[in-house]
Motif scaffolding. Sequence first.
Motif, PDB file in Angstrom:
ATOM      1  N   ARG A 150      56.162  -0.562  70.428  1.00 36.64           N
ATOM      2  CA  ARG A 150      55.646   0.459  69.518  1.00 36.64           C
ATOM      3  C   ARG A 150      55.749  -0.033  68.076  1.00 36.64           C
ATOM      4  O   ARG A 150      56.804  -0.453  67.621  1.00 36.64           O
ATOM      5  CB  ARG A 150      56.423   1.765  69.687  1.00 36.64           C
ATOM      6  CG  ARG A 150      56.256   2.368  71.066  1.00 36.64           C
ATOM      7  CD  ARG A 150      57.187   3.550  71.244  1.00 36.64           C
ATOM      8  NE  ARG A 150      56.711   4.712  70.524  1.00 36.64           N
ATOM      9  CZ  ARG A 150      55.880   5.613  71.029  1.00 36.64           C
ATOM     10  NH1 ARG A 150      55.414   5.462  72.251  1.00 36.64           N
ATOM     11  NH2 ARG A 150      55.500   6.650  70.335  1.00 36.64           N
ATOM     12  N   VAL A 151      54.635   0.010  67.385  1.00 34.13           N
ATOM     13  CA  VAL A 151      54.606  -0.462  66.010  1.00 34.13           C
ATOM     14  C   VAL A 151      55.385   0.515  65.121  1.00 34.13           C
ATOM     15  O   VAL A 151      55.327   1.727  65.292  1.00 34.13           O
ATOM     16  CB  VAL A 151      53.147  -0.594  65.520  1.00 34.13           C
ATOM     17  CG1 VAL A 151      52.417   0.731  65.573  1.00 34.13           C
ATOM     18  CG2 VAL A 151      53.094  -1.161  64.116  1.00 34.13           C
ATOM     19  N   LYS A 152      56.144  -0.048  64.181  1.00 33.87           N
ATOM     20  CA  LYS A 152      56.932   0.768  63.261  1.00 33.87           C
ATOM     21  C   LYS A 152      56.096   1.080  62.024  1.00 33.87           C
ATOM     22  O   LYS A 152      55.459   0.209  61.455  1.00 33.87           O
ATOM     23  CB  LYS A 152      58.214   0.028  62.874  1.00 33.87           C
ATOM     24  CG  LYS A 152      59.178  -0.183  64.034  1.00 33.87           C
ATOM     25  CD  LYS A 152      60.446  -0.876  63.571  1.00 33.87           C
ATOM     26  CE  LYS A 152      61.408  -1.073  64.739  1.00 33.87           C
ATOM     27  NZ  LYS A 152      62.645  -1.764  64.317  1.00 33.87           N
ATOM     28  N   PHE A 153      56.135   2.342  61.616  1.00 26.47           N
ATOM     29  CA  PHE A 153      55.382   2.722  60.425  1.00 26.47           C
ATOM     30  C   PHE A 153      56.049   3.940  59.797  1.00 26.47           C
ATOM     31  O   PHE A 153      56.947   4.553  60.374  1.00 26.47           O
ATOM     32  CB  PHE A 153      53.915   3.023  60.763  1.00 26.47           C
ATOM     33  CG  PHE A 153      53.729   4.067  61.831  1.00 26.47           C
ATOM     34  CD1 PHE A 153      53.664   5.405  61.513  1.00 26.47           C
ATOM     35  CD2 PHE A 153      53.620   3.694  63.169  1.00 26.47           C
ATOM     36  CE1 PHE A 153      53.499   6.367  62.488  1.00 26.47           C
ATOM     37  CE2 PHE A 153      53.445   4.651  64.151  1.00 26.47           C
ATOM     38  CZ  PHE A 153      53.386   5.986  63.814  1.00 26.47           C
ATOM     39  N   PRO A 200      51.970  -1.784  55.588  1.00 27.10           N
ATOM     40  CA  PRO A 200      52.326  -2.741  54.522  1.00 27.10           C
ATOM     41  C   PRO A 200      51.177  -3.679  54.201  1.00 27.10           C
ATOM     42  O   PRO A 200      50.461  -4.132  55.100  1.00 27.10           O
ATOM     43  CB  PRO A 200      53.509  -3.509  55.134  1.00 27.10           C
ATOM     44  CG  PRO A 200      53.308  -3.401  56.608  1.00 27.10           C
ATOM     45  CD  PRO A 200      52.714  -2.041  56.835  1.00 27.10           C
ATOM     46  N   LEU A 201      50.989  -3.975  52.920  1.00 27.41           N
ATOM     47  CA  LEU A 201      49.933  -4.895  52.496  1.00 27.41           C
ATOM     48  C   LEU A 201      50.418  -6.339  52.599  1.00 27.41           C
ATOM     49  O   LEU A 201      51.567  -6.639  52.297  1.00 27.41           O
ATOM     50  CB  LEU A 201      49.521  -4.607  51.046  1.00 27.41           C
ATOM     51  CG  LEU A 201      48.877  -3.251  50.767  1.00 27.41           C
ATOM     52  CD1 LEU A 201      48.604  -3.100  49.280  1.00 27.41           C
ATOM     53  CD2 LEU A 201      47.595  -3.082  51.553  1.00 27.41           C
ATOM     54  N   SER A 202      49.534  -7.216  53.014  1.00 26.96           N
ATOM     55  CA  SER A 202      49.876  -8.633  53.084  1.00 26.96           C
ATOM     56  C   SER A 202      49.931  -9.225  51.680  1.00 26.96           C
ATOM     57  O   SER A 202      49.136  -8.878  50.807  1.00 26.96           O
ATOM     58  CB  SER A 202      48.836  -9.386  53.918  1.00 26.96           C
ATOM     59  OG  SER A 202      49.060 -10.778  53.866  1.00 26.96           O
ATOM     60  N   GLU A 203      50.881 -10.129  51.470  1.00 25.98           N
ATOM     61  CA  GLU A 203      51.005 -10.833  50.193  1.00 25.98           C
ATOM     62  C   GLU A 203      50.503 -12.271  50.304  1.00 25.98           C
ATOM     63  O   GLU A 203      50.798 -13.103  49.453  1.00 25.98           O
ATOM     64  CB  GLU A 203      52.453 -10.817  49.721  1.00 25.98           C
ATOM     65  CG  GLU A 203      52.992  -9.419  49.449  1.00 25.98           C
ATOM     66  CD  GLU A 203      54.430  -9.429  48.968  1.00 25.98           C
ATOM     67  OE1 GLU A 203      55.027 -10.535  48.955  1.00 25.98           O
ATOM     68  OE2 GLU A 203      54.954  -8.372  48.617  1.00 25.98           O
TER      69      GLU A 203
END
Length: 268
Positions: A150-153, A200-203
């Motif tokens: 399960r993806v965490k968000f 979350p945005l990728s950096e």
Amino acid sequence: MDVINFYGYNFRWLNLLDLAIVIFLIIQLYRLLKGSLAFNIFLGLLCIYAAYFLVRALKMPILTNVLQNFINVGLIAIIIIFQPEIRKFLLVLGKKTPLSKDSFLTKLFLPDRFKSYKEEEHIINEIITAIGHMAASQTGALIVLATTYRVKFDTASSIPIDGNVSAKLIESIFEKNAPLHDGALIIVGNKILAAKVILPLSENPNLPTRIGMRHRSAVGITEHSDNLAICVSEERGTISYAEDGILTQDVSLEELKVKLYETLVEGL
């Protein structure tokens, strides 16, 4: 022959194996960190280690002790700094173990003829139908398929759905004037878990500069988790997907369908 003589130096086969394993791990870390902000830190640590072995070989005791103490303390710092990268590295490594889902042993004891893919095929067809309609109408969308866990968000910003996967439900959620169209849609198994999820945005500095937050979020959620993220561009109506932190753009519905089969069917 257990010992190899090379220009006066004796090497055992285990020494060569030891060196090969170290080189393999360094190459895997390089591939994992390349293009990320942690890559420069990784190069700096390699320079420190190289300097340590050099001064030790030259028998410079003061510098050797200084670098040795730095390395001992630095191990804790490495774990803290590279926590996301270490997690992803272990995830990639786990996929290649003899007991992983793609291994020969797993496929041997869980042959395909004993599996039923009707439910997975239904989910794939519903997703493809929804993606096709939204791409045609240039309706922006971001769908995350959690595969192995399960993806965490952030649950504070999301809206729980807990509904069956259907094209009509997906399209209604991402309808431009709908209250849930912002954010991502999370699918776990055969259920739509939640909508309006902030990811979350990728950096990653190597991502194309023209992509927006939706695509960066897709890459971000797959950088540290074993998920597949699908995007529909609101500006161009094009389809993209992200996996293992890599963004694949401008794919056709047929190409996306193949990827979904690889993820939901062949990945079982």
